[in-house]
Write a protein that holds these residues in place. Structure first.
Motif, PDB file in Angstrom:
ATOM      1  N   GLY A 505    -100.523   7.668 -22.635  1.00  0.00           N
ATOM      2  CA  GLY A 505    -100.301   6.217 -22.722  1.00  0.00           C
ATOM      3  C   GLY A 505    -102.115   5.831 -22.097  1.00  0.00           C
ATOM      4  N   ASP A 506    -102.216   4.391 -22.703  1.00  0.00           N
ATOM      5  CA  ASP A 506    -102.919   3.749 -22.698  1.00  0.00           C
ATOM      6  C   ASP A 506    -104.475   4.284 -21.389  1.00  0.00           C
ATOM      7  OD1 ASP A 506    -103.729   3.073 -24.983  1.00  0.00           O
ATOM      8  OD2 ASP A 506    -103.329   1.109 -24.927  1.00  0.00           O
ATOM      9  N   TRP A 507    -102.832   3.927 -19.617  1.00  0.00           N
ATOM     10  CA  TRP A 507    -103.138   4.324 -19.056  1.00  0.00           C
ATOM     11  C   TRP A 507    -104.258   5.762 -18.153  1.00  0.00           C
ATOM     12  CZ3 TRP A 507    -102.213   8.856 -15.571  1.00  0.00           C
ATOM     13  CH2 TRP A 507    -100.440   8.942 -16.301  1.00  0.00           C
ATOM     14  N   GLN A 508    -103.806   6.597 -19.386  1.00  0.00           N
ATOM     15  CA  GLN A 508    -104.437   8.651 -18.971  1.00  0.00           C
ATOM     16  C   GLN A 508    -105.789   8.078 -19.316  1.00  0.00           C
ATOM     17  OE1 GLN A 508    -101.971   9.895 -20.860  1.00  0.00           O
ATOM     18  NE2 GLN A 508    -100.111  10.014 -19.963  1.00  0.00           N
ATOM     19  N   LYS A 509    -106.835   7.324 -20.065  1.00  0.00           N
ATOM     20  CA  LYS A 509    -107.798   7.272 -20.572  1.00  0.00           C
ATOM     21  C   LYS A 509    -108.706   6.047 -19.515  1.00  0.00           C
ATOM     22  CE  LYS A 509    -108.665   7.466 -25.279  1.00  0.00           C
ATOM     23  NZ  LYS A 509    -109.853   8.580 -24.674  1.00  0.00           N
ATOM     24  N   ARG A 510    -108.009   6.028 -18.443  1.00  0.00           N
ATOM     25  CA  ARG A 510    -108.567   4.413 -17.890  1.00  0.00           C
ATOM     26  C   ARG A 510    -109.116   5.341 -16.355  1.00  0.00           C
ATOM     27  NH1 ARG A 510    -105.452   0.224 -19.618  1.00  0.00           N
ATOM     28  NH2 ARG A 510    -104.357   0.198 -18.329  1.00  0.00           N
ATOM     29  N   ALA A 511    -110.457   4.913 -16.149  1.00  0.00           N
ATOM     30  CA  ALA A 511    -111.043   5.505 -14.537  1.00  0.00           C
ATOM     31  C   ALA A 511    -111.198   4.337 -14.384  1.00  0.00           C
ATOM     32  CB  ALA A 511    -111.933   6.690 -14.770  1.00  0.00           C
ATOM     33  N   VAL A 536    -120.342  10.748 -17.410  1.00  0.00           N
ATOM     34  CA  VAL A 536    -119.655  12.152 -18.053  1.00  0.00           C
ATOM     35  C   VAL A 536    -118.448  11.516 -18.548  1.00  0.00           C
ATOM     36  CG1 VAL A 536    -118.322  14.511 -17.386  1.00  0.00           C
ATOM     37  CG2 VAL A 536    -120.626  13.759 -16.288  1.00  0.00           C
ATOM     38  N   LEU A 537    -117.833  10.755 -17.797  1.00  0.00           N
ATOM     39  CA  LEU A 537    -116.175   9.987 -18.544  1.00  0.00           C
ATOM     40  C   LEU A 537    -116.059   9.802 -19.734  1.00  0.00           C
ATOM     41  CD1 LEU A 537    -115.365   8.309 -14.878  1.00  0.00           C
ATOM     42  CD2 LEU A 537    -113.629  10.582 -15.986  1.00  0.00           C
ATOM     43  N   ALA A 538    -117.102   8.681 -20.264  1.00  0.00           N
ATOM     44  CA  ALA A 538    -117.294   8.325 -21.193  1.00  0.00           C
ATOM     45  C   ALA A 538    -117.589   9.212 -22.534  1.00  0.00           C
ATOM     46  CB  ALA A 538    -118.363   6.803 -21.213  1.00  0.00           C
ATOM     47  N   ARG A 539    -118.525   9.939 -21.738  1.00  0.00           N
ATOM     48  CA  ARG A 539    -118.371  10.933 -23.435  1.00  0.00           C
ATOM     49  C   ARG A 539    -117.740  11.828 -24.002  1.00  0.00           C
ATOM     50  NH1 ARG A 539    -123.755  12.147 -20.078  1.00  0.00           N
ATOM     51  NH2 ARG A 539    -122.896  13.984 -20.090  1.00  0.00           N
ATOM     52  N   ALA A 540    -117.868  12.513 -24.919  1.00  0.00           N
ATOM     53  CA  ALA A 540    -116.413  12.271 -25.428  1.00  0.00           C
ATOM     54  C   ALA A 540    -116.426  14.545 -24.916  1.00  0.00           C
ATOM     55  CB  ALA A 540    -116.725  13.215 -27.187  1.00  0.00           C
ATOM     56  N   MET A 542    -112.922  13.660 -23.816  1.00  0.00           N
ATOM     57  CA  MET A 542    -112.426  12.791 -22.881  1.00  0.00           C
ATOM     58  C   MET A 542    -112.875  10.608 -23.629  1.00  0.00           C
ATOM     59  SD  MET A 542    -110.562  11.957 -20.573  1.00  0.00           S
ATOM     60  CE  MET A 542    -109.503  10.339 -19.270  1.00  0.00           C
ATOM     61  N   GLY A 543    -113.708  10.343 -23.659  1.00  0.00           N
ATOM     62  CA  GLY A 543    -113.815   9.117 -24.122  1.00  0.00           C
ATOM     63  C   GLY A 543    -113.387   8.330 -23.059  1.00  0.00           C
ATOM     64  N   ALA A 544    -113.825   7.960 -21.773  1.00  0.00           N
ATOM     65  CA  ALA A 544    -112.740   7.064 -20.888  1.00  0.00           C
ATOM     66  C   ALA A 544    -113.380   5.771 -21.159  1.00  0.00           C
ATOM     67  CB  ALA A 544    -112.550   7.896 -19.027  1.00  0.00           C
ATOM     68  N   ASP A 545    -111.956   5.109 -20.698  1.00  0.00           N
ATOM     69  CA  ASP A 545    -112.929   3.283 -20.280  1.00  0.00           C
ATOM     70  C   ASP A 545    -113.184   3.536 -18.589  1.00  0.00           C
ATOM     71  OD1 ASP A 545    -113.195   0.572 -20.275  1.00  0.00           O
ATOM     72  OD2 ASP A 545    -110.739   0.519 -20.687  1.00  0.00           O
ATOM     73  N   THR A 546    -113.942   3.051 -18.380  1.00  0.00           N
ATOM     74  CA  THR A 546    -114.179   2.965 -16.830  1.00  0.00           C
ATOM     75  C   THR A 546    -114.928   1.666 -16.421  1.00  0.00           C
ATOM     76  OG1 THR A 546    -116.466   2.858 -17.834  1.00  0.00           O
ATOM     77  CG2 THR A 546    -116.028   6.027 -16.856  1.00  0.00           C
ATOM     78  N   LEU A 547    -114.074   1.588 -15.136  1.00  0.00           N
ATOM     79  CA  LEU A 547    -114.271   0.110 -14.453  1.00  0.00           C
ATOM     80  C   LEU A 547    -114.768   0.440 -13.739  1.00  0.00           C
ATOM     81  CD1 LEU A 547    -113.200  -2.426 -14.508  1.00  0.00           C
ATOM     82  CD2 LEU A 547    -111.404  -2.046 -13.815  1.00  0.00           C
ATOM     83  N   THR A 548    -115.596  -0.112 -12.955  1.00  0.00           N
ATOM     84  CA  THR A 548    -116.393   0.417 -12.073  1.00  0.00           C
ATOM     85  C   THR A 548    -116.579  -0.816 -10.610  1.00  0.00           C
ATOM     86  OG1 THR A 548    -118.113  -0.779 -12.716  1.00  0.00           O
ATOM     87  CG2 THR A 548    -118.723   1.428 -13.193  1.00  0.00           C
ATOM     88  N   PHE A 549    -116.443  -0.404  -9.577  1.00  0.00           N
ATOM     89  CA  PHE A 549    -116.584  -1.372  -7.854  1.00  0.00           C
ATOM     90  C   PHE A 549    -117.426  -1.146  -7.379  1.00  0.00           C
ATOM     91  CE2 PHE A 549    -112.705  -1.813 -10.268  1.00  0.00           C
ATOM     92  CZ  PHE A 549    -111.537  -3.749 -10.408  1.00  0.00           C
ATOM     93  N   PHE A 550    -118.670  -2.379  -7.365  1.00  0.00           N
ATOM     94  CA  PHE A 550    -119.533  -2.038  -6.683  1.00  0.00           C
ATOM     95  C   PHE A 550    -119.917  -3.134  -5.084  1.00  0.00           C
ATOM     96  CE2 PHE A 550    -122.099   0.607 -10.025  1.00  0.00           C
ATOM     97  CZ  PHE A 550    -120.926   1.769 -10.032  1.00  0.00           C
ATOM     98  N   ALA A 573    -104.331   4.031 -13.601  1.00  0.00           N
ATOM     99  CA  ALA A 573    -105.550   4.810 -14.294  1.00  0.00           C
ATOM    100  C   ALA A 573    -105.352   6.336 -13.985  1.00  0.00           C
ATOM    101  CB  ALA A 573    -106.825   3.740 -13.679  1.00  0.00           C
ATOM    102  N   GLY A 574    -105.705   7.188 -14.819  1.00  0.00           N
ATOM    103  CA  GLY A 574    -105.706   8.371 -14.743  1.00  0.00           C
ATOM    104  C   GLY A 574    -107.079   8.724 -13.749  1.00  0.00           C
ATOM    105  N   TRP A 575    -107.217   8.391 -13.839  1.00  0.00           N
ATOM    106  CA  TRP A 575    -108.873   9.268 -12.481  1.00  0.00           C
ATOM    107  C   TRP A 575    -108.917   7.608 -11.291  1.00  0.00           C
ATOM    108  CZ3 TRP A 575    -109.615  14.172 -12.276  1.00  0.00           C
ATOM    109  CH2 TRP A 575    -111.070  14.518 -11.342  1.00  0.00           C
ATOM    110  N   LEU A 576    -109.358   7.820 -10.067  1.00  0.00           N
ATOM    111  CA  LEU A 576    -109.969   6.730  -8.977  1.00  0.00           C
ATOM    112  C   LEU A 576    -111.058   7.905  -8.369  1.00  0.00           C
ATOM    113  CD1 LEU A 576    -108.059   3.871  -7.303  1.00  0.00           C
ATOM    114  CD2 LEU A 576    -109.785   5.501  -6.236  1.00  0.00           C
ATOM    115  N   THR A 577    -112.328   7.249  -8.519  1.00  0.00           N
ATOM    116  CA  THR A 577    -113.269   7.667  -7.164  1.00  0.00           C
ATOM    117  C   THR A 577    -113.722   6.793  -6.768  1.00  0.00           C
ATOM    118  OG1 THR A 577    -113.929  10.012  -9.357  1.00  0.00           O
ATOM    119  CG2 THR A 577    -115.458   9.174  -7.880  1.00  0.00           C
ATOM    120  N   TYR A 578    -113.818   7.314  -5.271  1.00  0.00           N
ATOM    121  CA  TYR A 578    -114.435   6.562  -3.767  1.00  0.00           C
ATOM    122  C   TYR A 578    -115.692   7.138  -3.992  1.00  0.00           C
ATOM    123  CZ  TYR A 578    -115.284   4.167  -0.141  1.00  0.00           C
ATOM    124  OH  TYR A 578    -116.176   3.310   1.340  1.00  0.00           O
TER     125      TYR A 578
END
Length: 732
Positions: A505-511, A536-540, A542-550, A573-578
């Protein structure tokens, strides 16, 4: 063989823990974590007098020969053997003593055999233990004389007498160890008596008595239990003696001298019972019994709990006259048909150091949580084809650290698995943990508690230094599921099944990436780290779609992103980093409670680079047992996250940031798709190029996994569409 001449060493012979014990003593076990105190002292006992140096204490003699003991042996005391010490097993070098004595006199003829069937009513079960405990450096050979078994009000009283020894010399002074040695040695002993009972449908060991003292002394532990608590599913009573040690204290050596129990039998007539007599009327009744002359029989009135012996005369006849208050059923039987306690046996479990064993996946748990652990084992067998072994934590305590509930037992077990025919790759600790802090009453382990190392807890320590003392990487992937009930285990297993079997699903490519900070400089530093991981997430591949909250405010908490995060988490989302400041149960960037994420079918893996969110033993400043953020994410509800990787203690910025860079590289560039293996490899790379300073070791130890280490990461390994660079046009 006869025991060696009795001697009594001086207190000065006690050696500090840093030195090896003298020959014949129990091997010195590695210390348990410094903050793992033992239960509160219940009572103290003055130490038994010890003779001065060189004074012999003669072994006492038994009052008479007993079953299996020759007159010569009865005259010289109990026969003892000592097995030679062995460096290969922590339990080697123990003494085994076997004694016997004639049956004790009885003041009345109580029922003496073990009953079969439902427990009866009457006085409670009385269990008594005596154990000798001494520091590893003392070698007094002393024997115990047991007094008779005296019946008083249907309870058994057991007495012990100290062995005879010469009166002390009032003019002789015992040498005193140097002050430095006195400060290093803490010969404190604490021993707990535990009995297996069934309460509220759950069977497990319960502490029933405790002795806490210093020095060399005899101790007797006594407990009274309602007999209905003894498990009725087996024809045995299981007891154990647990010896506790404080950190850096002299290891205990516990010798069990005797065991006695007084109980009420509930006799059940088996189908092959000889004779049942029905007396239909009350009053005086005369019975005539025909049996071989001289044969001793017993006539029992079960309702009145009375019995009498019947011996037919030379003619083979015996006449009995009874006065019965009502109609009764009487039993006539041969006393030899009554079942009696068969033996006192040491409980033995499987040998977990057997080189013939093999496994891919090991689960360590408790009897309470074993049903759900077996469900996880069955899932891994079916899903991955793994060979899985579920192990009772107590078996490891018994085999690898003398029965003491210490983390060194699990560490020794993990090392022993390196010698298996196939060593396991994954270790799951299936149970919660309590903080061993001074403010909490000291207590035995809970029925759902699987021990960890130190405080803050560091489960990865179990798998470190397996082959090389300088190797601080983890030899196998380690994770913990901090649950307290089988319902919690079923909830986690349902989440795991949904996650690993979810369709693409699309959610697995979101970080989702969050970065905090209190000052502008700190915020910029944390954001730089986060942006490098996002690249690193955005490159091949994975090619992830990253959403940042700063975060860009200086207040401790920033709720401005809460609505946006609610939508992002609900979408999945497939990945979440804090990366930022955190308390045990919250981040400085405010989100909804994990229970309200509404993402049960779109669970992320959470990396929490802050303070204490992975401290399953309780937050740093907490005295309660409420769930920390990592626990709420993984086992708090069907929502939240499939796994949490974070710190169990206060963290820093630089070293955790570098370690997190290794994690992102392993997962998203090298496409390692087994969760525990990814974290294991990241730590290996991090440790391989750094000197093991205290800061480096703290980082390696404090970051651990709440989750199943064998979890298959449900993340893509290649982009959806890859457009190669255009070829250069050829010249004509």
């Amino acid at each position: 063989m006869p025991s060696p001449p009795p001697t009594c060493s001086r207190p000065a012979s006690i050696r500090p823990p840093s030195r090896p014990p003298p020959s014949g003593c129990s091997p010195t076990a590695a210390p348990s974590p410094s903050t793992s105190p033992a239960p509160t002292r219940r009572r103290g006992h003055p130490p038994t007098r010890c003779c001065s140096s060189g004074t012999a204490i003669p072994a006492p003699t038994r009052p008479g020969p007993g079953t299996g003991t020759s007159p010569a042996a009865a005259a010289t005391g109990p026969a003892c053997t000592r097995t030679p010490p062995s460096t290969g097993s922590p339990g080697a070098g123990r003494r085994a003593c076997a004694t016997s004595r004639p049956p004790p006199p009885r003041s009345h003829p109580p029922l003496h055999a073990a009953g079969v069937g439902a427990p009866g009513t009457g006085p409670p079960l009385l269990l008594r233990r005596l154990r000798r405990c001494r520091p590893a450096g003392l070698h007094p050979r002393r024997r115990l004389l047991l007094g008779p078994l005296q019946h008083q009000h249907d309870h058994a009283r057991l007495a012990h007498v100290h062995p005879p020894h010469p009166p002390p010399d009032p003019h002789r002074r015992l040498p005193v160890p140097p002050r430095a040695a006195q400060q290093r040695i803490r010969p404190r002993h604490r021993v707990t008596l535990e009995v297996e009972v069934t309460e509220d449908g759950t069977t497990g060991f319960r502490p029933v008595d405790e002795a806490d003292w210093s020095g060399y002394a005899f101790q007797t532990l006594t407990a009274a239990l309602p007999q209905h608590l003894i498990p009725a599913t087996r024809d045995e009573v299981r007891i154990r003696v647990v010896s506790h040690n404080e950190f850096l204290s002299v290891p205990n050596r516990v010798l069990l001298d005797w065991i006695a129990a007084s109980y009420v039998r509930s006799l059940v007539l088996e189908p092959a019972a000889p004779l049942r007599l029905e007396v239909p009327d009350a009053g005086r009744t005369t019975l005539q019994v025909q049996a071989p002359a001289g044969r001793r029989l017993t006539l029992l009135d079960p309702a009145g709990a009375t019995g009498q012996t019947v011996i037919p005369t030379a003619g083979g006849t015996a006449r009995l006259t009874l006065d019965l208050p009502e109609a009764r059923t009487l039993w006539l039987f041969d006393p030899a048909a009554v079942r009696a306690p068969v033996r006192l046996a040491r409980a033995t479990g499987p040998d977990w150091s057997d080189p013939a064993l093999s496994a891919d996946y090991v689960i360590i748990t408790t009897p309470l949580l074993r049903p759900s652990a077996e469900q996880l084992a069955a899932y891994r067998r079916e899903q991955n084809g793994y060979e899985v072994r579920v192990i009772d934590q107590q078996d490891l305590f018994d085999q690898f650290d003398y029965g003491r509930p210490t983390p060194i037992a699990i560490r020794r077990f993990v090392r022993a698995t390196r010698g298996w025919a196939r060593a396991p790759r994954y270790l799951t600790l299936w149970g919660d943990l309590l903080r061993p802090e001074d403010g909490r009453p000291r207590r035995p382990l809970g029925p759902w508690e699987v021990i960890s190392f130190g405080y803050a807890p560091a489960d990865g320590w179990f798998a470190m230094q397996l082959t090389d003392e300088a190797d601080w990487s983890e030899g196998l992937a380690v994770g913990r599921i901090p649950l307290r009930s089988n319902d919690d285990g079923q909830l986690f297993l349902d989440k795991l099944t949904r996650y690993e079997n979810a369709p693409p699903g699309d959610w697995q490519k979101r970080a989702i990436q969050l970065a905090g900070g209190f000052t502008a400089a700190e915020q910029q530093l944390l954001q730089n780290y986060t942006l490098s991981w996002g690249a690193v997430l955005a490159r091949a591949p994975m090619g992830a779609d990253t959403l940042t909250f700063f975060k860009n405010v200086t207040e401790p908490l920033d709720p401005s992103f809460q609505d946006s995060l609610r939508l992002a988490l609900r979408s999945g989302a497939g990945w979440l980093t804090y990366f930022g400041h955190s308390a045990a149960d919250s981040w400085e960037i405010v989100t909804d409670d994990p229970e309200d994420f509404d993402n049960a079918d779109r669970l992320p893996v959470v990396l929490s680079l802050g303070c204490n969110t992975g401290n399953v033993a309780g937050g740093q400043f907490e005295t309660t047992d409420r769930l920390v953020l990592g626990e709420r994410l993984v086992i708090g509800s069907a929502n939240g996250a499939i796994a949490h990787w974070g710190s169990s203690s206060p963290s820093t910025i630089t070293l955790p940031g570098i370690l997190a860079q290794e994690v992102h590289t392993v997962v998203f560039r090298d496409t390692v798709r087994v969760l525990g293996v990814a974290f294991q490899e990241a730590k290996r790379r991090f440790a391989a190029v750094r000197t093991p300073t205290s800061a480096v070791l703290t980082t390696l130890l404090q970051y651990g996994l709440i989750g199943d280490p064998a979890t298959r990461l449900n993340l893509p390994t290649r982009p959806d569409l890859l457009i190669p660079p255009a070829a250069s046009p050829s010249r004509r």
